[in-house]
Write an enzyme that holds these catalytic residues in place. Structure first.
Site, PDB file in Angstrom:
ATOM      1  N   HIS A   1       1.020  -1.171  -0.250  1.00 52.60           N
ATOM      2  CA  HIS A   1      -0.290   0.146  -0.013  1.00 52.60           C
ATOM      3  C   HIS A   1       0.892   1.351   0.153  1.00 52.60           C
ATOM      4  O   HIS A   1       1.533   1.624   1.008  1.00 52.60           O
ATOM      5  CB  HIS A   1      -0.963  -0.046   1.339  1.00 52.60           C
ATOM      6  CG  HIS A   1      -2.012   1.010   1.531  1.00 52.60           C
ATOM      7  ND1 HIS A   1      -1.589   2.244   2.588  1.00 52.60           N
ATOM      8  CD2 HIS A   1      -2.554   2.222   0.757  1.00 52.60           C
ATOM      9  CE1 HIS A   1      -2.579   3.377   2.324  1.00 52.60           C
ATOM     10  NE2 HIS A   1      -3.396   3.066   1.129  1.00 52.60           N
ATOM     11  N   SER A   2       0.920   2.187  -0.790  1.00 55.43           N
ATOM     12  CA  SER A   2       1.331   3.391  -1.199  1.00 55.43           C
ATOM     13  C   SER A   2       2.642   3.509  -1.420  1.00 55.43           C
ATOM     14  O   SER A   2       3.623   3.017  -1.463  1.00 55.43           O
ATOM     15  CB  SER A   2       0.592   4.439  -0.049  1.00 55.43           C
ATOM     16  OG  SER A   2       0.738   5.813   0.568  1.00 55.43           O
ATOM     17  N   TYR A   3       3.995   3.595  -0.272  1.00 55.37           N
ATOM     18  CA  TYR A   3       4.773   3.723  -0.122  1.00 55.37           C
ATOM     19  C   TYR A   3       5.589   2.748  -0.289  1.00 55.37           C
ATOM     20  O   TYR A   3       6.585   2.495  -1.083  1.00 55.37           O
ATOM     21  CB  TYR A   3       5.624   4.592   1.486  1.00 55.37           C
ATOM     22  CG  TYR A   3       6.537   3.872   2.097  1.00 55.37           C
ATOM     23  CD1 TYR A   3       8.092   4.249   1.496  1.00 55.37           C
ATOM     24  CD2 TYR A   3       6.952   2.538   3.176  1.00 55.37           C
ATOM     25  CE1 TYR A   3       9.552   3.827   1.358  1.00 55.37           C
ATOM     26  CE2 TYR A   3       7.994   2.691   3.422  1.00 55.37           C
ATOM     27  CZ  TYR A   3       9.313   2.829   2.830  1.00 55.37           C
ATOM     28  OH  TYR A   3      10.493   2.341   3.073  1.00 55.37           O
TER      29      TYR A   3
END
Length: 224
Positions: free
Chosen positions: A74-76
């Site tokens: 998720h994300s980073y």
């Protein structure tokens, strides 16, 4: 039975997946949702030396005893799963980029999302220039109870995580099937997705594992 390994994004901890893990487990799958070095109950390990390579090491070690993993970032953590795939492509059956950074070889998180540089510049003016405080109102969570829960799991982000480049030069890593799940509420501009990759959407904000866990789980169960 599949093995899902769920990797949280910046500022978060493994607790971010608490609503998704039981749903995947109830569907008959094995699920691991580790907390990366420096976050959550591992915050005592936070230091200026913690970087992207640290988090890739975390996941590589976790995969030592696993095979045919569906690795979700998720994300980073799109940076983290990319670097992990480069080092252990034989362990991974599928990569899922969940509203995530999707780097090219040699890129850092700042390269993928240049807007993060202003956070680093702001931190540079403080007594702790190596750490970035969380921004709980920036993750697309709006319900008061959800925001209160989110606040309990957030901790500072090491700047080094955003500055270290990722390696993605292993030909075997490029053959791993990839799926992208995009959260469409207040979504920033995205890079074009390679035509061979699958793309799904969720009509919610960035922290979809908190705001739409059932719908997210349904998508993850479609990954093969």
């Amino acid at each position: 039975m599949s093995t899902y390994v769920l990797i949280h994004g910046a500022w978060h901890s493994g607790a971010a997946w608490d609503r998704v893990v039981p749903l995947l487990s109830d569907a008959g799958h094995r699920v691991l949702a580790p907390t990366l070095t420096g976050y959550g109950d591992r915050i005592h390990l936070l230091s200026p030396e913690v970087g992207l390579d640290t988090h890739i090491d975390d996941v590589v070690r976790l995969l030592d005893d696993q095979d045919d993993v569906i690795l979700v970032g998720h994300s980073y953590a799109g940076m983290v799963i990319t670097g992990t795939a480069n080092r252990t492509p034989d362990k991974i059956a599928h990569l899922v980029f969940l509203d995530a950074m999707v780097p090219h070889d040699g890129e850092s998180a700042v390269d993928v999302m240049p807007a993060t540089q202003h956070l680093i510049d702001r931190a540079a003016q403080t007594d702790t220039p190596w750490r970035l405080p969380p921004m709980s109102r920036s993750f697309g969570v709006t319900e008061p109870a959800d925001l209160a829960w989110l606040d309990t799991m957030l901790s500072d982000q090491p700047v080094r995580c955003l500055q270290q480049p990722v390696a993605f030069d292993n030909p075997a890593a490029h053959t791993i099937p990839r799926t992208h799940i995009h959260c469409t509420t207040d979504a920033p501009p995205r890079r074009p997705v390679p035509p061979q990759d699958e793309v799904w959407e969720l009509p919610t904000g960035h922290d979809c594992m908190i705001t739409m866990p059932i719908e997210l789980t349904e998508l993850l169960l479609k990954v093969r």
